[in-house]
Design an enzyme around this catalytic site. Structure first.
Site, PDB file in Angstrom:
ATOM      1  N   HIS A 274       0.843  -1.190   0.000  1.00 48.34           N
ATOM      2  CA  HIS A 274       0.000   0.000   0.000  1.00 48.34           C
ATOM      3  C   HIS A 274       0.881   1.244   0.000  1.00 48.34           C
ATOM      4  O   HIS A 274       1.930   1.251   0.640  1.00 48.34           O
ATOM      5  CB  HIS A 274      -0.918   0.017   1.237  1.00 48.34           C
ATOM      6  CG  HIS A 274      -2.067   0.941   1.069  1.00 48.34           C
ATOM      7  ND1 HIS A 274      -1.969   2.279   1.364  1.00 48.34           N
ATOM      8  CD2 HIS A 274      -3.323   0.731   0.606  1.00 48.34           C
ATOM      9  CE1 HIS A 274      -3.122   2.849   1.092  1.00 48.34           C
ATOM     10  NE2 HIS A 274      -3.966   1.942   0.631  1.00 48.34           N
ATOM     11  N   ASP A 329      -7.736  -5.577   0.289  1.00 42.72           N
ATOM     12  CA  ASP A 329      -8.235  -6.553  -0.671  1.00 42.72           C
ATOM     13  C   ASP A 329      -7.859  -7.991  -0.332  1.00 42.72           C
ATOM     14  O   ASP A 329      -8.337  -8.920  -0.973  1.00 42.72           O
ATOM     15  CB  ASP A 329      -7.716  -6.210  -2.081  1.00 42.72           C
ATOM     16  CG  ASP A 329      -8.404  -4.979  -2.649  1.00 42.72           C
ATOM     17  OD1 ASP A 329      -9.590  -4.788  -2.343  1.00 42.72           O
ATOM     18  OD2 ASP A 329      -7.756  -4.213  -3.378  1.00 42.72           O
TER      19      ASP A 329
HETATM   20  N1  ACO Z   1       4.186  -7.786  -3.975  1.00 42.25           N
HETATM   21  C1  ACO Z   1       5.540  -7.709  -4.109  1.00 42.25           C
HETATM   22  N2  ACO Z   1       6.229  -6.564  -4.093  1.00 42.25           N
HETATM   23  C2  ACO Z   1       5.526  -5.443  -3.934  1.00 42.25           C
HETATM   24  C3  ACO Z   1       4.135  -5.441  -3.773  1.00 42.25           C
HETATM   25  C4  ACO Z   1       3.450  -6.676  -3.807  1.00 42.25           C
HETATM   26  N3  ACO Z   1       2.148  -6.756  -3.693  1.00 42.25           N
HETATM   27  N4  ACO Z   1       3.706  -4.176  -3.644  1.00 42.25           N
HETATM   28  C5  ACO Z   1       4.797  -3.397  -3.697  1.00 42.25           C
HETATM   29  N5  ACO Z   1       5.898  -4.166  -3.874  1.00 42.25           N
HETATM   30  C6  ACO Z   1       7.280  -3.673  -4.010  1.00 42.25           C
HETATM   31  C7  ACO Z   1       7.512  -3.084  -5.395  1.00 42.25           C
HETATM   32  O1  ACO Z   1       8.002  -4.023  -6.302  1.00 42.25           O
HETATM   33  C8  ACO Z   1       8.535  -2.001  -5.095  1.00 42.25           C
HETATM   34  O2  ACO Z   1       9.779  -2.599  -4.960  1.00 42.25           O
HETATM   35  P1  ACO Z   1      11.135  -1.787  -5.315  1.00 42.25           P
HETATM   36  O3  ACO Z   1      11.185  -0.619  -4.368  1.00 42.25           O
HETATM   37  O4  ACO Z   1      12.214  -2.773  -5.108  1.00 42.25           O
HETATM   38  O5  ACO Z   1      11.001  -1.342  -6.742  1.00 42.25           O
HETATM   39  C9  ACO Z   1       8.136  -1.505  -3.718  1.00 42.25           C
HETATM   40  O6  ACO Z   1       7.443  -2.579  -3.086  1.00 42.25           O
HETATM   41  C10 ACO Z   1       7.212  -0.294  -3.804  1.00 42.25           C
HETATM   42  O7  ACO Z   1       6.097  -0.687  -4.573  1.00 42.25           O
HETATM   43  P2  ACO Z   1       5.318   0.262  -5.531  1.00 42.25           P
HETATM   44  O8  ACO Z   1       4.558  -0.553  -6.539  1.00 42.25           O
HETATM   45  O9  ACO Z   1       6.238   1.307  -6.075  1.00 42.25           O
HETATM   46  O10 ACO Z   1       4.336   0.901  -4.506  1.00 42.25           O
HETATM   47  P3  ACO Z   1       3.148   1.817  -4.874  1.00 42.25           P
HETATM   48  O11 ACO Z   1       2.876   2.622  -3.683  1.00 42.25           O
HETATM   49  O12 ACO Z   1       3.384   2.506  -6.172  1.00 42.25           O
HETATM   50  O13 ACO Z   1       1.951   0.776  -5.175  1.00 42.25           O
HETATM   51  C11 ACO Z   1       0.309  -0.832  -4.787  1.00 42.25           C
HETATM   52  C12 ACO Z   1       1.042   0.373  -4.223  1.00 42.25           C
HETATM   53  C13 ACO Z   1      -0.224  -0.509  -6.202  1.00 42.25           C
HETATM   54  C14 ACO Z   1      -0.867  -1.146  -3.897  1.00 42.25           C
HETATM   55  C15 ACO Z   1       1.270  -2.024  -4.861  1.00 42.25           C
HETATM   56  O14 ACO Z   1       1.670  -2.373  -3.545  1.00 42.25           O
HETATM   57  C16 ACO Z   1       0.671  -3.216  -5.568  1.00 42.25           C
HETATM   58  O15 ACO Z   1       0.724  -3.270  -6.803  1.00 42.25           O
HETATM   59  N6  ACO Z   1       0.048  -4.185  -4.811  1.00 42.25           N
HETATM   60  C17 ACO Z   1      -0.594  -5.315  -5.422  1.00 42.25           C
HETATM   61  C18 ACO Z   1      -1.981  -4.928  -5.926  1.00 42.25           C
HETATM   62  C19 ACO Z   1      -2.953  -4.654  -4.810  1.00 42.25           C
HETATM   63  O16 ACO Z   1      -3.081  -5.415  -3.862  1.00 42.25           O
HETATM   64  N7  ACO Z   1      -3.707  -3.555  -4.957  1.00 42.25           N
HETATM   65  C20 ACO Z   1      -4.721  -3.141  -3.993  1.00 42.25           C
HETATM   66  C21 ACO Z   1      -4.281  -1.946  -3.224  1.00 42.25           C
HETATM   67  S1  ACO Z   1      -5.495  -1.447  -2.066  1.00 42.25           S
HETATM   68  C22 ACO Z   1      -6.624  -0.645  -3.019  1.00 42.25           C
HETATM   69  O17 ACO Z   1      -6.326  -0.056  -4.007  1.00 42.25           O
HETATM   70  C23 ACO Z   1      -8.001  -0.709  -2.633  1.00 42.25           C
END
Ligand code: ACO
Length: 393
Positions: A274, A329
């Site tokens: 998140h 989620d």
């Molecule tokens: N699994 C593995 N690694 C992850 C995950 C995950 N679910 N989420 C983040 N990371 C990692 C990324 O690869 C990134 O790594 P890095 O720094 O080495 O490049 C780091 O954590 C930061 O992640 P970002 O994607 O840049 O974080 P951001 O804040 O942009 O995205 C998000 C947040 C979209 C929720 C992301 O965590 C994700 O894609 N999660 C999976 C999808 C999900 O569950 N979405 C629901 C969110 S809640 C909602 O919207 C209601």
């Protein structure tokens, strides 16, 4: 001045960039007395835990949209008005009958929400009466449209709403054609409270951008529904169940995780991570996990729950040190599954709840509106010659 003259810092995903001033909700991380960190979510300054324990969805929607808890008379009037507007026009039903039954319910919802605007005046600046009518209609009709598409794609007719059932119970009745068990209806009501609002997330930003153009509220909601649909946002709840199904057994959790990370070290596990809750579990995930357990105790266990618990344990080893924990989620799908709701309806159920938050933001945006028009950092060339088509390779 051209856009090229501006040299702002570019932040991918607008991370940390304030897009509005808002008093609707607050998310953050706090340190408890015992020194642990925990996620905080408040609607109009009231903690989500208090609302989940004591409020109901209609009252929470009133709180979010109008900024304060209603009196008993106000709540009764608001509920009665919503309940009396739950039917949808036959022309909307006819339109929905033409949707392909294989289409995703989020697409059906986005189209139906936009179609509602065909029946009501557009571009009206929201005087109090207009805003109230739009709020009532959208809160009332969105669940009916979600339920109607579900029945129609099975070849059945939509059922009429029941005046004697409250918001959540009536939705479940329209969806399943059966009056729900009171515990199931109560759990659904709490789920709606938990999903009603969450500050400046992608779909809310989308709602505010659309609102800032003075588009009508039906278009605002249709924009937001489209944005919520993606798997990185509201669509993740459906993906979580697909992932648990693919893993299948507790024994397969670790091999699955290792295989995913081997194929892609940055593999994104759905339902984890998140932008705000870094290093803590989403407070809504904790309440949803409790609700799932309540349903399992009453109606029987779901073997996917053991898989989900094991996956959370294993991913804590891999992702915990990077601050990545379950989000809203992760457990919501298990709750909806136990209620018999098909996986592709999980995100529409989320949307039903989030309409309250989107409407609150629509209202707030228009209180001090300025059209959104951010800038960009241009990375192209200038003054290139136009090459005739025959000269191109
Ligand atoms: N699994 C593995 N690694 C992850 C995950 C995950 N679910 N989420 C983040 N990371 C990692 C990324 O690869 C990134 O790594 P890095 O720094 O080495 O490049 C780091 O954590 C930061 O992640 P970002 O994607 O840049 O974080 P951001 O804040 O942009 O995205 C998000 C947040 C979209 C929720 C992301 O965590 C994700 O894609 N999660 C999976 C999808 C999900 O569950 N979405 C629901 C969110 S809640 C909602 O919207 C209601």
């Amino acid at each position: 001045m051209t856009e090229g003259d501006l040299k702002p810092e570019y932040r991918p995903g607008l991370e940390g960039v304030p897009a509005a001033k808002s008093s609707i909700s607050y998310v953050g991380i706090q340190t408890t007395e015992s020194g642990n960190k925990e996620g905080v979510l408040e609607y109009r300054s009231i903690p989500i835990q208090s609302l989940a324990a004591s409020s109901n969805f209609v009252e929470t929607a009133f709180l979010l949209i109008w900024g304060r808890l209603p009196t008993q008379t106000e709540l009764t009037n608001f509920s009665t008005e919503i309940y009396s507007h739950r039917r949808i026009k036959y022309r909307i039903k006819d339109m929905m009958k033409c949707f392909p039954e294989t289409g995703h319910p989020m697409d059906a919802l986005q189209a139906s929400a936009a179609a509602l605007g065909l029946f009501y005046s557009r571009h009206a600046l929201p005087n109090q009466d207009y805003a109230r009518q739009a709020v009532i209609r959208l809160l009332a009709k969105i669940p009916t449209m979600v339920a109607a598409f579900q029945l129609m794609r099975k070849g059945n007719d939509a059922v009429l709403p029941r005046d004697d059932l409250d918001y959540a119970a009536n939705f479940l009745y329209m969806l399943t054609e059966k009056e729900p068990d009171p515990i199931v209806a109560k759990v659904m009501d709490v789920c709606l409270i938990l999903h009603a609002e969450h500050t400046m997330n992608a779909s809310t930003f989308s709602a505010r951008v659309t609102a800032s153009t003075l588009a009508d509220p039906y278009t605002v909601i249709a924009s937001a529904v489209g944005t919520l649909a993606g798997p990185l946002h509201g669509g993740a709840n459906e993906e979580v169940i697909l992932m648990l199904k693919q893993i299948g057994t507790v024994a397969n959790v670790r091999p699955y995780v290792e295989q995913c990370l081997e194929s892609d070290p940055k593999y994104k596990f759905m339902g984890f991570g998140h932008r705000v809750y870094k290093g803590v579990k989403d407070p809504r995930a904790m309440i949803l996990q409790d609700l799932a357990e309540q349903l399992f105790q009453k109606f029987g266990y779901d073997p996917y729950y053991d898989v989900a618990l094991e996956l959370e344990r294993v991913l804590e080893e891999y992702l915990g040190p990077r601050g990545i924990y379950p989000n809203v989620d992760y457990y919501s799908g298990l709750v909806y599954r136990k209620m018999g709701i098909p996986a592709d309806l999980f995100t529409p159920v989320f949307a039903i709840a989030r309409v309250a938050g989107w409407l609150a933001h629509w209202n707030e945006q228009l209180e001090a509106n300025r059209i959104y028009r951010p800038t960009q950092i241009y990375t192209g060339e200038h003054q290139q010659p136009y090459m005739a088509i025959g000269d191109r390779e």
